[in-house]
Motif scaffolding. Structure first.
Motif, mmCIF file in Angstrom:
data_model
loop_
_atom_site.group_PDB
_atom_site.id
_atom_site.type_symbol
_atom_site.label_atom_id
_atom_site.label_comp_id
_atom_site.label_asym_id
_atom_site.label_seq_id
_atom_site.Cartn_x
_atom_site.Cartn_y
_atom_site.Cartn_z
ATOM 1 N N MET A 65 0.862 -1.180 0.000
ATOM 2 C CA MET A 65 0.000 0.000 0.000
ATOM 3 C C MET A 65 0.907 1.242 0.000
ATOM 4 S SD MET A 65 -2.995 -1.545 0.226
ATOM 5 C CE MET A 65 -4.201 -0.366 0.776
ATOM 6 N N ASP A 103 0.950 5.240 -0.031
ATOM 7 C CA ASP A 103 0.032 6.327 0.312
ATOM 8 C C ASP A 103 0.306 7.561 -0.539
ATOM 9 O OD1 ASP A 103 -1.180 4.816 2.259
ATOM 10 O OD2 ASP A 103 0.220 5.461 3.824
ATOM 11 N N GLU A 130 -2.620 0.379 -4.360
ATOM 12 C CA GLU A 130 -2.469 -0.970 -3.778
ATOM 13 C C GLU A 130 -1.947 -1.911 -4.858
ATOM 14 O OE1 GLU A 130 -5.042 -4.658 -1.855
ATOM 15 O OE2 GLU A 130 -5.990 -2.694 -2.164
ATOM 16 N N THR A 146 -4.425 6.188 -2.320
ATOM 17 C CA THR A 146 -3.501 5.078 -2.054
ATOM 18 C C THR A 146 -3.462 4.135 -3.258
ATOM 19 O OG1 THR A 146 -3.879 5.207 0.316
ATOM 20 C CG2 THR A 146 -3.038 3.116 -0.549
#
Length: 1188
Positions: free
Chosen positions: A358, A360, A396, A394
Motif C-alpha cells: 500500500m 500512500d 495498492e 492510495t
C-alpha cells in the motif's frame, strides 16, 4: 467553562442546589466561517421520595383464592427498581403461581397455607441516589380449611379482553399477562398474522412477560396471551403500536466546493409521526437570514449552484416530532486551492514478496484533484487491471513481486494546478525456516536438541526467539541456545511441551514448533503404532482469485510422527465426488498456500502420513468458488485429416471442465491452404471435438489452428498445425516392373516409383501380389501379398516354391487404399533339392535280407533323378559299422538288400536327387532274423522285424549304514522320466517313490535316511512315449555304529557272534558258487517252489525250458531275464523273479549286463497265430551276482 474547550462544568456541591440548574442547554461554536450548534442537553436532578404513610390491614383469605399485594412505589427520577423481601432481607420466592408484575405488585394465582406470613415488604431502590425506600409490611393469613373449588383462569392484569400498548422504535417492548385460577394457569404468547422474531424475543417472569428488543415498525400488531389450565382457556389481545422518534436516513455531510461549482445538502429523516425539517444557517433559522442567489431550499434539500466564496457557512438541519428531535451540522466550505500532497516525499515502503503493498498519497485541493500513479522515470500511468487505486489516493499492489521494486510517482491535478510526490518500494524475500525443529521423544535425564535454521532477505536482520508452550523459556541454565540449536540438558518430566522457534524481522515473522515428550528410562510396554488420525478443523483464509490459504489441526499421530500431509481437492462443479491431488507439505506444517484455477468450486480435504501409512481423509472444507477467467490453454492433439476426397476433418482433444476457466466454453477453428490462401477462414463452434470443412481440393496441405474461448475471453494464440484434406485412390500403377530370380526360393522385384501428384494421398508403400501360375484355373485363386513401406522401389519375395511358374503385379498404396495394378509379370523358379521321402518301412526280413519300401518326396522341387540308400550295422553297444552307399533309379520305390548278417541290426538312410542336388534323408532301423533254431513260432509274429524298445542294464546297488548308491544304464528313445521306488523287503508298507533326473549315459542316485542292518528292495524305472521299463534289486544296509560310550567291538559276546555269522556266510557262499557253476544257471526251480506262486508253471525237465507264466496284476512291472544253458540258445521268457532274490549279504552288487530287462509295455495277451507284435531276439549273455 473549562479553559481551552467548550465544556461547561457545574459544581453542585459548592454552588447551590441541583434544582436551580434544571433546564435545557445548547452549545454554540463560532468563527469567521460560521457557527455550529449542539443538540439540546436536558439537565434534571434525581429524586428519591419517601413512601406515603399508610395503615395496612391484615389480609385473610381461604386456601386457593387469588391475591394481589399492591406496591405503588413513589415516583422518582429515574424510576425505582422494585423487589419484595421479608424482614430478614431475603427475597421472597417466586414461581408460576407467585410472581411480581411490571408495576411492582405481587400476584398470587392462588394462595396456599404456606403463603401465610406477616412480613411481605415492597422495596424501591433508587440507583442514582443510592437509596432504598421500604413500604410498610403486609400481613397475609391463609385459612387452611378446605381448598376453594377449582376454577378456570381469569386475568389479574391486564383487565378485560383487549388493551393497547405504545412503544418507541429501538426500545424494548414489554407485554405482561398474569392470570389467576386453580390449578395455576400456564401462559402462552402468539402474534396474529405473524410470528415472533426468533432472535429478539425473550420470555421473563415464568413466561408471564414477553419482551422484544430493538422494536421497529414491523413489530406493530396484535399480540395475544393465552392462559390455560385443566378447566379452561382465556385470551387477551394487546394491540401494539410502535412510534418512532426522528432517526436519520441521510444526515447532511460537509461540502467542500470551489467557486462556480454546484452541490447539495440532503437532510433525510424518518419517524412516526413524520418529523418536521427545519434549516438553520450559523444557528439562525434560515428564513430570517439574508438571501443568497446561489442557494435554493427544497424541503429537506438545499441546492447550491455557482457558489462563491461568500457562500461558506455552517448549516444546521433539525428534524423533530413529538417524541424527539435530531440536529446535524454541515459545513459548506467554498475554497479555491491548488492540489497539495500531504504524504512526505521519498517515503520508503518495504514489503515481503507475495504480500500486498500500500503506497500512500494523501492529498488536498479544491476542486477535488484527480490522482494518477506512475512507475519509474518514464513509466506510463498505472491502471486498475493490475493495481487498485483507492479514493484516498492510495495505490495498492495486491501481490507484490520482486520486479515490483522501484520508484513510484503520485500526481494530483485540478484546474488550479498540479502536485507530485515520489515514494520508493522495496520487495524483500520472505523469511523462511528451512530446517524446522523435529518432534522428539527422550528419556528422563538425557539431552535433547532442536534445530531451527532460518533463511531471510540479506537486507533484513532476523531475531530468533525460542518459546516453550508459547511462553518464554524457563530461566534455567539447562536451557542454552547455540547458533541454530536449542539444547536442553538433564531433561525432566516438566520439560515436556511444545517448543517454538520464532524468527522475526521488521517486516514478517515465521515460526515452527515441535513437541518434546519425556518418557521414563525404565522399559515400558511397547506403544501401539498406527496410521495417524485424520486432521480436523479445516479453514480457508486469505481467499484470492487464484490462491487460498488452507489451515488445519493435525489428528493424533498414534506414536509415529507425521512425516507429511497430502492435500486433495474436489471440483463440485465439474467432477463432483472425484478427489484429485493438490499438494503435499511437511508433517510440521498446518497451513498451506494453494494455487487455484479459475471457475472451480473447490473443496479440500487433508490426509496425514506417517511411517505406518496414510490416515483417513479429513472432513471436507467449506466450498470456495473462484472467479471465471479466460482459458489458459488451447485444445491439444489438433489434427487435420480428410475422411472424403473433398473435405477436411479438423479434430482436437477438448478442454475438460476444470480447464475451461469459465462458462460458455467454445472453440475458434481457423484454416487456410498452406500454399494458396493468405487469409484465414474461421468459425466458432460449441464445445465439440470435430469440425468438417467441405468442398476442399483433394489432398491439399492446410494450416490449422484451434483456439479456446469462453464468456470472459480468448485463450493465448494457438500453435499452427499442418494437415491435409481428404485422400483419394492413386491414379497410376508403378511402371517398368521386372523380376530377378535369385535362387529357387527367392526373387527380387524392381519397379519405378509413381509420381507424387498421382498418389493423391500419403504414400504408405508398395504392395506386390503374386501367385503360382498353375493356380490360375482354381476356383479360389490363392494370392500372396507383400507390402513394402515408404518409397522403396524394390523388394525380395522369399519362400517361393522351386520349379514353379509365378505371376505378380505391383500397386501403390496410400491412406485411402490401393491404386491400379501394374501389368502382370511372369517368372519361373529353378529346380531345388527335394524333401525327404514321405515314408520308409522294412518288410519281409529273413536271415540275410531286408526289403525296403518308401514313398516319393511330398515336395520333389524338380524332376527326381535317383535315390541314394546308405546303411550300416549296429552292434550291441550301439557302435556303428562301415557305411554302404547305393544308387537306386528314380522310378523305384522298393529295394531288397541281400547277403546281410543274421540277427544283426541295421540303420538305413534314404534320400532323393534332382538336378539341383541331394535332398533331406529319412532314417529307419531293423534287424535280420536269427537262425532257424531261434525263429519264433508263427503265433508270436515270427518273420517280422522286431521294434527296438527301451531297456535298463548294468543295474547295481551299493549300501552303507544309512544310505545306498544306485546306478544303471539306459538304452532307448528320449525323453523319458526316471523314478526310483524302494521299501523294506518283505514289509507291507507302501514303497517310497522319487523322481530322478537321468540320461542315456550312466545314471546314479543316492538313497538316504535308511535304517541300519535292514534289507531293502529297490526298483528303477523309466517311462516315456514309447513305453516303460524297470529293473529291481535287493540290498542290505550295514549294522549300526557302536555307541561312543561303550566300545561294542571289544565285547567278547559280540566277537563270538560275528565269528558265527562269518562262518555261516562263508558256507552259504561256497554252496551258491557250486550251484551256480553247475550248468551256468540259477536254482530257479527251487526258488519258484519256495515262492509257491500258483500262476508260475514248473520247469520242464525234458527240454530244459521254462513253462509260461505271467504277472498277476497289470500294473506291476514284468521282469524279463535270459537263461543261457551251455548246450543251446533259448528264447527270452517273462518272469516275476529278479536275480536279486538270490543274493544275500551286507553290501550287494548286481551286474545284469543286458540280461535284466524291465517292462516297457503293460501286460500283453497272446495275439492270434499270425502275430501282430514284434519281439526282440535274445542274445547269449552270462549273468553274474557278486557278494561282498
Amino acid at each position: 467553562m473549562k479553559a481551552g474547550s467548550g465544556t461547561l462544568i457545574i459544581n453542585i456541591m459548592s454552588e447551590g442546589k441541583a434544582e436551580s440548574y434544571e433546564g435545557v442547554y445548547q452549545c454554540t461554536a463560532r468563527n469567521e466561517r460560521g457557527a455550529a450548534i449542539s443538540n439540546n442537553i436536558v439537565v434534571r436532578p434525581s429524586r428519591s421520595p419517601l413512601w406515603t404513610k399508610e395503615k395496612l390491614e391484615p389480609i385473610t383469605l381461604r386456601n386457593g383464592q387469588s391475591l394481589v399485594l399492591p406496591c405503588r412505589p413513589p415516583i422518582g427520577l429515574p424510576p425505582a427498581i422494585i423487589f419484595w423481601m421479608d424482614n430478614s432481607f431475603q427475597r421472597l420466592p417466586q414461581s408460576e403461581r407467585v410472581s411480581q408484575g411490571l408495576n411492582g405488585d405481587l400476584y398470587f394465582s392462588n394462595v396456599l397455607p404456606e403463603d401465610t406470613r406477616e412480613d411481605y415488604i415492597c422495596y424501591a431502590r433508587f440507583n442514582h441516589t443510592q437509596t432504598i425506600q421500604q413500604k410498610q409490611p403486609i400481613s397475609v393469613k391463609v385459612l387452611s380449611a378446605k381448598s376453594s373449588r377449582e376454577r378456570p383462569p381469569t386475568f389479574l392484569t391486564p383487565e378485560g379482553s383487549k388493551s393497547t400498548k405504545e412503544e418507541l422504535r429501538g426500545n424494548v417492548l414489554s407485554l405482561e399477562c398474569i392470570a389467576e385460577g386453580l390449578p395455576t394457569p400456564i401462559i402462552y404468547w402468539t402474534k396474529e398474522d405473524g410470528i415472533l422474531p426468533p432472535n429478539r424475543t425473550f420470555y421473563r417472569n415464568f413466561k408471564k412477560t414477553l419482551q422484544i428488543t430493538q422494536v421497529s415498525e414491523a413489530d406493530s400488531g396484535n399480540y395475544q396471551c393465552i392462559a390455560k389450565n385443566t378447566l379452561g382457556t382465556i385470551h387477551h389481545t394487546i394491540s401494539v403500536t410502535v412510534k418512532a422518534a426522528p432517526y436519520w436516513i441521510m444526515a447532511p455531510q460537509n461540502l467542500v466546493l470551489s467557486p462556480g461549482e454546484n452541490g447539495t445538502l440532503i437532510c433525510s429523516a424518518n419517524g412516526d409521526p413524520k418529523p418536521r425539517i427545519n434549516w438553520l444557517m450559523n444557528g439562525v433559522p434560515i428564513e430570517i437570514t439574508p438571501d443568497d442567489p446561489s442557494r435554493k431550499i427544497d424541503g429537506d434539500i438545499i441546492i447550491f449552484s455557482n457558489v462563491q466564496e461568500r457562500s461558506s457557512a455552517v448549516y444546521q438541519c433539525n428534524a423533530s416530532n413529538e417524541y424527539g428531535y435530531l440536529l446535524a451540522n454541515a459545513f459548506v466550505n467554498v475554497l479555491a486551492e491548488p492540489p497539495r500532497i500531504l504524504t512526505p516525499e521519498n517515503t520508503l515502503y518495504q514489503v515481503i514478496a507475495n504480500r500486498p503493498a500500500m503506497l500512500d498519497c494523501a492529498f488536498f485541493g479544491s476542486p477535488l484533484p484527480t490522482i494518477e500513479w506512475f512507475k519509474g522515470a518514464k513509466g506510463s500511468a498505472l491502471h486498475e487491471d493490475i493495481y487498485v487505486l483507492h479514493e484516498n489516493g492510495t495505490l495498492e499492489i495486491p501481490v507484490a513481486q520482486k520486479d515490483s521494486t522501484g520508484t513510484y510517482t503520485c500526481v494530483a491535478r485540478n484546474k488550479l494546478g498540479m502536485a507530485k510526490n515520489e515514494v520508493h518500494l522495496e520487495v524483500k524475500d520472505p523469511t523462511r525456516i528451512i530446517k524446522q525443529p523435529e518432534y522428539a521423544v527422550v528419556q528422563r535425564g538425557s539431552t535433547v536438541s532442536f534445530e531451527c535454521k532460518v533463511k531471510h532477505d540479506h537486507t533484513l536482520v532476523p531475531t530468533v526467539t525460542w518459546l516453550k508452550d508459547n511462553n518464554e523459556l524457563p530461566n534455567d541454565e539447562r536451557f542454552s541456545v547455540d547458533g541454530d540449536q536449542l539444547v536442553v540438558t538433564d531433561v525432566g518430566d516438566h520439560d515436556s511441551g511444545t517448543y517454538t522457534c520464532v524468527a522475526n524481522t521488521t517486516l514478517d515473522m515465521v515460526s515452527a514448533s515441535a513437541v518434546l515428550s519425556v518418557v521414563a528410562p525404565t522399559p515400558t510396554p511397547a506403544p501401539i503404532y498406527d496410521v495417524p488420525n485424520p486432521p480436523f478443523d479445516l479453514e480457508l483464509t486469505d481467499q484470492q482469485d487464484k490462491s487460498v490459504q488452507l489451515s488445519w489441526t493435525p489428528g493424533d499421530d498414534n506414536n509415529s510422527p507425521i512425516t507429511k500431509f497430502i492435500i486433495e481437492y474436489e471440483d463440485a462443479m465439474h467432477e463432483a465426488g472425484l478427489w484429485h491431488h493438490q499438494a503435499e507439505v511437511s508433517g510440521t506444517q498446518t497451513t498451506a498456500e494453494l494455487k487455484l484455477s479459475p471457475f472451480v468450486n473447490y473443496s479440500f480435504r487433508v490426509l496425514a502420513v506417517n511411517s505406518i501409512g496414510r490416515s483417513l481423509p479429513s472432513e471436507a472444507s467449506e466450498q470456495y468458488l473462484t472467479k471465471a477467467a479466460e482459458p489458459d490453454n488451447n485444445p491439444t492433439a489438433v489434427e487435420g485429416l480428410g475422411s472424403e476426397p473433398d473435405n477436411l476433418v479438423i479434430t482436437w482433444k477438448p478442454l475438460n471442465g476444470f480447464e475451461s476457466n469459465g462458462p460458455g466454453l467454445q472453440y475458434k477453428v481457423s484454416w487456410r491452404q498452406k500454399d494458396g490462401d493468405d487469409e484465414w477462414t474461421s468459425v466458432v463452434v460449441a464445445n465439440v471435438s470435430k469440425y468438417i470443412v467441405s468442398g476442399t481440393p483433394t489432398f491439399v496441405p492446410y494450416l490449422i489452428k484451434v483456439q479456446a474461448l469462453n464468456d470472459v475471453g480468448f485463450a493465448p494464440e494457438p500453435a499452427v498445425v499442418l494437415g491435409h484434406s481428404g485422400e483419394d485412390l492413386p491414379m497410376v500403377a508403378p511402371g517398368n516392373v521386372h523380376v530377378n530370380v535369385v535362387n529357387s526360393t527367392l526373387a527380387e522385384v524392381h519397379w519405378d516409383p509413381v509420381p507424387l501428384k498421382s498418389i493423391r494421398g500419403h504414400l504408405q508403400g508398395y504392395r506386390i501380389y503374386y501367385w503360382k501360375a498353375s493356380q490360375r484355373n482354381r476356383r479360389h485363386l490363392e494370392k500372396k501379398i507383400l507390402t513394402f513401406q515408404g518409397s522403396k522401389t524394390h523388394g525380395m519375395l522369399p519362400g517361393l516354391e522351386p520349379f514353379s511358374h509365378y505371376t505378380l503385379n505391383v500397386r501403390v498404396v496410400n491412406g485411402k487404399g490401393e491404386g491400379p495394378a501394374s501389368p502382370d509379370r511372369v517368372f519361373h523358379t529353378p529346380e531345388g533339392v527335394p524333401s525327404a521321402p514321405s515314408s520308409l518301412k522294412i518288410v519281409n526280413p529273413t536271415l540275410d535280407s531286408l526289403t525296403l519300401e518308401w514313398d516319393p518326396p511330398s515336395h520333389p522341387n524338380g524332376i527326381l533323378t535317383e535315390y541314394t540308400l546308405k546303411y550300416q550295422p549296429i552292434n550291441s553297444t550301439h557302435e556303428l559299422g562301415p557305411l554302404v552307399d547305393l544308387k537306386i533309379p528314380a522310378n523305384k520305390t522298393r529295394w531288397t538288400l541281400k547277403n546281410l548278417n543274421f540277427s544283426t541290426r541295421y540303420k538305413f538312410y534314404l534320400s532323393a536327387h534332382t538336378a539341383a542336388g541331394l535332398g533331406s534323408q529319412i532314417t529307419e532301423e531293423a534287424m535280420t532274423t536269427v537262425d532257424e533254431a531261434g525263429i519264433l513260432p508263427p503265433d508270436v509274429g515270427a518273420g517280422k522285424v522286431q521294434a527296438l524298445g527301451p531297456r535298463i542294464s548294468n543295474f547295481t546297488a551299493a549300501a552303507a549304514e544309512t544310505h545306498a548308491s544306485i546306478s544303471w544304464d539306459y538304452e532307448g528313445p528320449e525323453p523319458v522320466t526316471f523314478y526310483v521306488e524302494f521299501g523294506v523287503a518283505g514289509s507291507k508298507e507302501e514303497w517310497r517313490k522319487e523322481i530322478v533326473n537321468g540320461s542315456r549315459s550312466r545314471n546314479f542316485y543316492g538313497l538316504k535316511g535308511l535304517m541300519p542292518g535292514t534289507a531293502y528292495k529297490v526298483r528303477v524305472g523309466a517311462a516315456g512315449a514309447s513305453g516303460s521299463v524297470s529293473a529291481e534289486g535287493v540290498f542290505e544296509t550295514g549294522p549300526a555304529m557302536a555307541s561312543r560310550q561303550v566300545d561294542i567291538a571289544t565285547q567278547g559276546w559280540f566277537i563270538g557272534l560275528m565269528c558265527a555269522v562269518a562262518l555261516l556266510i562263508l558256507i552259504l557262499l561256497i554252496v551258491c558258487f557250486i550251484r551256480r557253476n553247475k550248468g551256468g544257471k540259477y536254482p530257479v526251480k527251487e526258488k519258484e517252489d519256495a515262492h509257491a506262486d500258483p500262476e508260475i508253471q514248473p520247469m520242464k525237465e525234458d527240454d530244459g525250458t521254462f513253462g509260461e507264466y505271467s504277472d498277476a496284476e497289470d500294473h506291476k512291472p514284468l521282469k524279463k531275464g535270459s537263461r543261457t544253458p551251455s548246450d543251446r540258445t533259448v528264447k527270452k521268457e517273462d518272469s516275476d523273479d529278479s536275480l536279486v532274490d538270490y543274493g544275500e549279504g551286507v553290501n550287494g552288487q548286481f551286474n545284469e549286463d543286458g540280461s535284466f530287462i524291465g517292462q516297457y509295455s503293460g501286460k500283453k495277451e497272446k495275439e492270434p497265430a499270425e502275430g501282430n507284435e514284434s519281439s526282440e531276439a535274445p542274445s547269449p549273455v552270462n549273468a553274474m551276482n557278486s557278494f561282498v
